[in-house]
Design an enzyme around this catalytic site. Structure first.
Site, PDB file in Angstrom:
ATOM      1  N   LYS A   1      -3.093  -1.621   7.707  1.00 17.40           N
ATOM      2  CA  LYS A   1      -4.808  -1.408   7.044  1.00 17.40           C
ATOM      3  C   LYS A   1      -5.404  -2.944   7.951  1.00 17.40           C
ATOM      4  O   LYS A   1      -6.509  -2.407   9.225  1.00 17.40           O
ATOM      5  CB  LYS A   1      -5.132  -2.070   6.236  1.00 17.40           C
TER       6      LYS A   1
ATOM      7  N   TYR B   1      -8.122 -21.939  10.809  1.00 17.08           N
ATOM      8  CA  TYR B   1      -6.858 -22.624  10.560  1.00 17.08           C
ATOM      9  C   TYR B   1      -5.550 -22.730   9.548  1.00 17.08           C
ATOM     10  O   TYR B   1      -4.840 -23.538   9.423  1.00 17.08           O
ATOM     11  CB  TYR B   1      -7.363 -23.921   9.927  1.00 17.08           C
TER      12      TYR B   1
ATOM     13  N   HIS C   1      -1.681   3.495  -6.066  1.00 16.63           N
ATOM     14  CA  HIS C   1      -2.278   2.133  -4.969  1.00 16.63           C
ATOM     15  C   HIS C   1      -2.641   1.091  -6.523  1.00 16.63           C
ATOM     16  O   HIS C   1      -2.442  -0.375  -5.980  1.00 16.63           O
ATOM     17  CB  HIS C   1      -3.782   2.536  -4.935  1.00 16.63           C
TER      18      HIS C   1
ATOM     19  N   HIS D   1      -3.980  -9.374   1.851  1.00 16.11           N
ATOM     20  CA  HIS D   1      -5.374  -9.404   2.387  1.00 16.11           C
ATOM     21  C   HIS D   1      -6.132 -10.424   3.887  1.00 16.11           C
ATOM     22  O   HIS D   1      -5.810 -11.647   3.666  1.00 16.11           O
ATOM     23  CB  HIS D   1      -6.533  -9.763   0.443  1.00 16.11           C
TER      24      HIS D   1
ATOM     25  N   ARG E   1       0.716  -0.810  -0.263  1.00 14.48           N
ATOM     26  CA  ARG E   1      -0.107   0.110   0.149  1.00 14.48           C
ATOM     27  C   ARG E   1       0.839   1.359  -0.218  1.00 14.48           C
ATOM     28  O   ARG E   1       2.153   1.172   0.548  1.00 14.48           O
ATOM     29  CB  ARG E   1      -1.107  -0.369   1.771  1.00 14.48           C
TER      30      ARG E   1
ATOM     31  N   ARG F   1      -0.813  -2.362  -7.158  1.00 14.02           N
ATOM     32  CA  ARG F   1      -1.710  -3.467  -6.733  1.00 14.02           C
ATOM     33  C   ARG F   1      -2.361  -3.780  -7.077  1.00 14.02           C
ATOM     34  O   ARG F   1      -2.480  -5.741  -7.355  1.00 14.02           O
ATOM     35  CB  ARG F   1      -1.908  -3.044  -4.882  1.00 14.02           C
TER      36      ARG F   1
END
Length: 406
Positions: A271, A371, A334, A361, A244, A337
């Site tokens: 973030k 898990y 940006h 993310h 970012r 990305r």
């Protein structure tokens, strides 16, 4: 003669008010019903006046004398003790009323977020949004604010055609009310009744170059950039590492281990508030080594031109893209990305989980995420080097070379 505590305790009522003097205007009034009250007799501006100090024994003899001395000091200073008492009472009432005002609760909510380590940019945005609400809601008791009053605030933002800001403001006001509920200062969140009441904003995705040839042309333009060397290096790092923009802008040398070829971004800068590690391909290491010769004496990797104490501005990279001839509809900082996500997925070489981990993310599947503890480090090391080599190929003479095998 001054009073004694025994005299105050044993004084009996009569059919009329009985007054016992302690000297210098202090009196204990014994009322016919048996209650005992302290009064201070004084003169101010040529008039005789009376100051109520309080009941005995709640106000002891010692405390009453202290109150008398304070009143006499006020008179000596040209202040009427009765007026001072009323002003203090009004200030106390106002303070108590302000404790459950929307402004006070909002300040408590903001303080909580700061204690939790929210990023400065996030806090700045929240405080900016609340500034729209405070003029109308700030002084109101939070428990008495209706949905209609909140909607009136939101309509003012909508009137400026700032539809996305209006939605974010509703969410932020709602967060303040939920904090108020948790603090037992109100019982409901009036923003819940406003779902669907606001104009839905048109979502405009951040511009990005998603075609390999177009991205290669951008990389060649970056090579020809004639601005600050640190800005050119930042654009190259955005291409190779696709963080970012704020994460790169605020990067510190202490976060980088060039020997281990890794960048570790602390959780408080992320973030999602989770520590994030980025493998550094060889090309990024070389750029960072060159940058260290320029800025390594300071804390920040990318300081602004005027001082090493502050990072480059939020607009530096986008301004550089405009200088290269790319409009805001064509490319943004940006957007690197989105380019990386698109081309990596289209390559078919890397699992979506690996790509998402590289982008920091967090998936929507909470159970699966519970898990899935790995950050796929080994795969990401290979992927980041492949990506760096691949975009170097895109840059090479405008030709798209065959994809290399890892």
């Amino acid at each position: 003669m001054p009073l004694t505590d025994i005299e105050c305790r044993t004084a009996k009522p009569t059919d009329s008010v009985r007054k016992l003097s302690d000297g210098q205007g202090l009196q204990l009034w014994i009322m016919p019903n048996g209650s005992k009250l302290w009064r201070q007799d004084y003169r101010f501006a040529g008039k005789r006046k009376l100051l109520a100090i309080g009941p005995y024994p709640a106000i002891t003899l010692v405390a009453a004398r202290k109150a008398r001395d304070e009143a006499r000091a006020l008179v000596a200073g040209g202040i009427d003790p009765s007026d001072a008492k009323q002003e203090a009472k009004a200030a106390r009432i106002a303070q108590e009323a302000a404790a459950d005002s929307f402004k006070a609760v909002a300040e408590g909510y903001v303080a909580k977020l700061k204690r939790e380590g929210r990023a400065p940019a996030t806090m700045k945005k929240i405080e900016w949004l609340l500034d729209f609400a405070l003029p109308d809601l700030g002084k109101l008791k939070i428990g008495e604010i209706s949905s209609a009053k909140v909607l009136a605030v939101l309509r003012k933002v909508e009137a400026r055609e700032a539809y996305e800001s209006a939605h974010r403001l509703r969410s932020t006001i709602g967060a303040v009310f939920r904090y108020g509920i948790a603090s037992a200062l109100c019982e409901n969140d009036p923003t819940q009744a406003l779902k669907g009441a606001l104009t839905t904003p048109t979502v405009t995705p951040r511009a990005a170059l998603l075609k390999p040839a177009a991205f290669g042309a951008l990389l060649r333009s970056i090579d020809d950039f004639d601005g600050q060397p640190t800005t050119q290096a930042a654009l190259r790092l955005m291409a190779y590492l696709f963080p970012r923009p704020g994460e790169l802008r605020m990067a510190e040398w202490a976060e980088f281990d060039l020997e281990a070829a890794a960048w570790e971004i602390p959780a408080h800068k992320m973030k999602m508030r989770r520590l994030h590690r980025i493998p550094l391909p060889r090309q990024a290491v070389v750029i960072l080594q060159d940058l260290r010769a320029l800025t390594g004496k300071g804390k920040l990797v990318l300081p602004c031109v005027r001082t090493f104490a502050r990072p480059i501005s939020e607009n530096t990279l986008n301004a550089a893209l405009r200088r290269l001839g790319y409009s805001k509809e064509e490319a943004t900082a940006h957007g690197f990305r989105a380019t990386a996500s698109t081309l990596l997925n289209e390559s078919g070489k890397w699992r979506p989980d690996v790509i998402e981990a590289a982008l920091a993310h967090i998936g929507a599947d909470e159970i699966r995420r519970a898990y899935l503890r790995s950050d796929f480090w080994k795969e990401r090391v290979a992927m980041m080097q492949w990506w760096a080599d691949h975009i170097d190929d895109l840059r090479n003479g405008g030709k798209i070379l065959p994809i290399r095998k890892v």
